[in-house]
Design a protein around this motif. Structure first.
Motif, PDB file in Angstrom:
ATOM      1  N   GLU A   1      32.360  13.177 120.844  1.00  0.00           N
ATOM      2  CA  GLU A   1      31.165  12.346 121.027  1.00  0.00           C
ATOM      3  C   GLU A   1      30.204  12.495 119.858  1.00  0.00           C
ATOM      4  OE1 GLU A   1      30.467   9.821 123.094  1.00  0.00           O
ATOM      5  OE2 GLU A   1      32.571  10.154 123.592  1.00  0.00           O
ATOM      6  N   GLU A   2      30.077  13.705 119.332  1.00  0.00           N
ATOM      7  CA  GLU A   2      29.213  13.928 118.170  1.00  0.00           C
ATOM      8  C   GLU A   2      29.711  13.108 116.971  1.00  0.00           C
ATOM      9  OE1 GLU A   2      28.450  17.508 115.011  1.00  0.00           O
ATOM     10  OE2 GLU A   2      28.560  18.055 117.124  1.00  0.00           O
TER      11      GLU A   2
ATOM     12  N   ARG B   1      31.600  10.337 117.110  1.00  0.00           N
ATOM     13  CA  ARG B   1      31.350   8.910 117.410  1.00  0.00           C
ATOM     14  C   ARG B   1      29.898   8.541 117.115  1.00  0.00           C
ATOM     15  NH1 ARG B   1      34.838  10.040 121.729  1.00  0.00           N
ATOM     16  NH2 ARG B   1      36.818   8.938 121.459  1.00  0.00           N
ATOM     17  N   HIS B   2      28.991   9.400 117.520  1.00  0.00           N
ATOM     18  CA  HIS B   2      27.568   9.145 117.273  1.00  0.00           C
ATOM     19  C   HIS B   2      27.263   9.130 115.776  1.00  0.00           C
ATOM     20  CE1 HIS B   2      23.272   9.087 118.030  1.00  0.00           C
ATOM     21  NE2 HIS B   2      23.151  10.093 117.193  1.00  0.00           N
TER      22      HIS B   2
ATOM     23  N   ALA C   1      28.567   5.802 114.238  1.00  0.00           N
ATOM     24  CA  ALA C   1      28.287   4.569 114.986  1.00  0.00           C
ATOM     25  C   ALA C   1      27.708   3.453 114.120  1.00  0.00           C
ATOM     26  CB  ALA C   1      27.357   4.859 116.161  1.00  0.00           C
TER      27      ALA C   1
END
Length: 91
Positions: free
Chosen positions: A64-65, A67-68, A71
Motif C-alpha cells: 500500500e505504501e 501504491r501511494h 499514485a
C-alpha cells in the motif's frame, strides 16, 4: 525521464524496499532506448512493480505504501505489486 524511470525512483525511495526485482525470468521490465529498466513494467492499463522487501515490515502495508508513492504517476492504471523476496539482512 520516462514514467517507468520516475515510478522506479519513487519505489526505491520507500523505506521497506531493498531493491527492484525483474521476477523469475526478468519479465518485469521496461525497455528504454539502449537500456532495460528492471522491476517496473508500464502497460496501457496496468503497472507491474516487482521488489525485494526489507524484513521486519508487514508486506501488505508495504504494498500500500508503494501504491501511494506512485499514485500520481500511474493515474487510473491498476498497480500490481510483486514481492519476489525478502532481504532479512536489510532489516
Amino acid at each position: 525521464m520516462t514514467d517507468a524511470q520516475a515510478i522506479a525512483r519513487k519505489v526505491r525511495e520507500c523505506p521497506g524496499v531493498a531493491a527492484l526485482s525483474g521476477g523469475p525470468f526478468g519479465t518485469v521490465s521496461t525497455y528504454l532506448p539502449g537500456d532495460r529498466l528492471v522491476g517496473v513494467a508500464v502497460r496501457e492499463h496496468e503497472v507491474e512493480i516487482a521488489i525485494v522487501a526489507r524484513g521486519g515490515r508487514p508486506l501488505p502495508a508495504l504494498a500500500e505504501e508503494i501504491r501511494h508513492a506512485v499514485a500520481e504517476l500511474t493515474g487510473e492504471r491498476l498497480v500490481d505489486i510483486r514481492i519476489d523476496d525478502v532481504d532479512l539482512e536489510e532489516s
